[in-house]
Scaffold this active site. Sequence first.
Site, PDB file in Angstrom:
ATOM      1  N   HIS A 197      -0.851   1.731 -13.001  1.00 37.10           N
ATOM      2  CA  HIS A 197      -0.196   0.557 -13.576  1.00 37.10           C
ATOM      3  C   HIS A 197       1.286   0.863 -13.795  1.00 37.10           C
ATOM      4  O   HIS A 197       1.621   1.943 -14.302  1.00 37.10           O
ATOM      5  CB  HIS A 197      -0.860   0.176 -14.902  1.00 37.10           C
ATOM      6  CG  HIS A 197      -0.269  -1.051 -15.503  1.00 37.10           C
ATOM      7  ND1 HIS A 197      -0.534  -2.328 -15.015  1.00 37.10           N
ATOM      8  CD2 HIS A 197       0.608  -1.220 -16.518  1.00 37.10           C
ATOM      9  CE1 HIS A 197       0.157  -3.207 -15.720  1.00 37.10           C
ATOM     10  NE2 HIS A 197       0.852  -2.567 -16.636  1.00 37.10           N
TER      11      HIS A 197
ATOM     12  N   ARG B  46     -15.717 -15.254  -9.550  1.00 34.65           N
ATOM     13  CA  ARG B  46     -15.263 -13.868  -9.568  1.00 34.65           C
ATOM     14  C   ARG B  46     -16.445 -12.922  -9.346  1.00 34.65           C
ATOM     15  O   ARG B  46     -16.355 -11.933  -8.619  1.00 34.65           O
ATOM     16  CB  ARG B  46     -14.601 -13.579 -10.925  1.00 34.65           C
ATOM     17  CG  ARG B  46     -13.888 -12.258 -11.014  1.00 34.65           C
ATOM     18  CD  ARG B  46     -13.207 -12.077 -12.356  1.00 34.65           C
ATOM     19  NE  ARG B  46     -12.179 -13.045 -12.646  1.00 34.65           N
ATOM     20  CZ  ARG B  46     -10.968 -13.072 -12.087  1.00 34.65           C
ATOM     21  NH1 ARG B  46     -10.641 -12.183 -11.179  1.00 34.65           N
ATOM     22  NH2 ARG B  46     -10.088 -13.986 -12.423  1.00 34.65           N
TER      23      ARG B  46
ATOM     24  N   GLY C 193       0.789  -1.233   0.000  1.00 32.09           N
ATOM     25  CA  GLY C 193       0.000   0.000   0.000  1.00 32.09           C
ATOM     26  C   GLY C 193       0.818   1.278   0.000  1.00 32.09           C
ATOM     27  O   GLY C 193       0.370   2.305   0.524  1.00 32.09           O
TER      28      GLY C 193
HETATM   29  C1  GAR Z   1       2.522  -0.687  -7.697  1.00 32.23           C
HETATM   30  O1  GAR Z   1       3.730  -0.669  -8.404  1.00 32.23           O
HETATM   31  C2  GAR Z   1       1.341  -0.641  -8.654  1.00 32.23           C
HETATM   32  O2  GAR Z   1       1.580   0.151  -9.781  1.00 32.23           O
HETATM   33  C3  GAR Z   1       1.220  -2.087  -9.035  1.00 32.23           C
HETATM   34  O3  GAR Z   1       1.459  -2.800  -7.851  1.00 32.23           O
HETATM   35  C4  GAR Z   1       2.317  -2.028  -7.004  1.00 32.23           C
HETATM   36  C5  GAR Z   1       1.630  -1.884  -5.670  1.00 32.23           C
HETATM   37  O4  GAR Z   1       2.493  -1.269  -4.749  1.00 32.23           O
HETATM   38  N1  GAR Z   1      -0.066  -2.379  -9.573  1.00 32.23           N
HETATM   39  C6  GAR Z   1      -0.265  -3.325 -10.490  1.00 32.23           C
HETATM   40  O5  GAR Z   1       0.607  -4.031 -10.947  1.00 32.23           O
HETATM   41  C7  GAR Z   1      -1.710  -3.456 -10.916  1.00 32.23           C
HETATM   42  N2  GAR Z   1      -1.827  -4.320 -12.049  1.00 32.23           N
HETATM   43  P1  GAR Z   1       1.905  -0.596  -3.445  1.00 32.23           P
HETATM   44  O6  GAR Z   1       1.021  -1.641  -2.762  1.00 32.23           O
HETATM   45  O7  GAR Z   1       3.126  -0.299  -2.628  1.00 32.23           O
HETATM   46  O8  GAR Z   1       1.139   0.642  -3.832  1.00 32.23           O
END
Ligand code: GAR
Length: 212
Positions: free
Chosen positions: A105, A61, A12
Amino acid sequence: MKSIVILISGRGSNMQAIVEANLPLRIAAVISNKADATGLEYAQAKGIATAVVDHRPHATREAFDAELMRCIDAYAPDLVVLAGFMRILSDGFVQHYAGRLINIHPSLLPAFPGLATHRRALEAGVKIHGCTVHFVTPVVDHGPIVVQAAVPVKHGDTAQSLAARVLQQEHQIYPQALRWFAEDRLHLHQGQVNVHGAQTLDTALRSPWEAS
Ligand code: GAR
């Protein structure tokens, strides 16, 4: 003041960047599909309501998404913010929040949708990589782009070092996009986003770079 609900699955850090940006938005709740998502502890410490909707007991889902929608809608948010929420969402879910669902993304879409974006960028040999904030449509990692940030791919980069460089930019552009939303400056028209009053630069990022 408009309100948002943030969905996470893990650490997060994007959610934290959004909280720490002190945006003129009410963060109504942080919801995770995983009870052990470390981001939940941060949100609780900040006094933000949290909830867990575990995907595992649901046979389909659609059943999980219906439960998740019930949980989100109890907070009546103006926008649902996906911040590292690692679940593919059903068409019904996406349509329910049409124009009110935003994602970050870790690639310059439409390049590298899906998972392992940094490893795939390195394998492809691209010299510039980055991240994208976009509205969500039923096609995964697709949809009207709000803002992108580009970073150089450096000689010797690993997926981890590249991910860290991109993540720094994620922490800038996601709060920025949500500030524009809060200020009513995002306008969706014919599948594209116009950011009212935002500027663009005339500078280019070249990678690799050498003064000529
Ligand atoms: C981030 O890099 C986000 O862009 C990616 O997951 C990570 C979460 O990090 N999201 C995806 O790959 C969605 N397909 P975080 O939990 O530290 O924000």
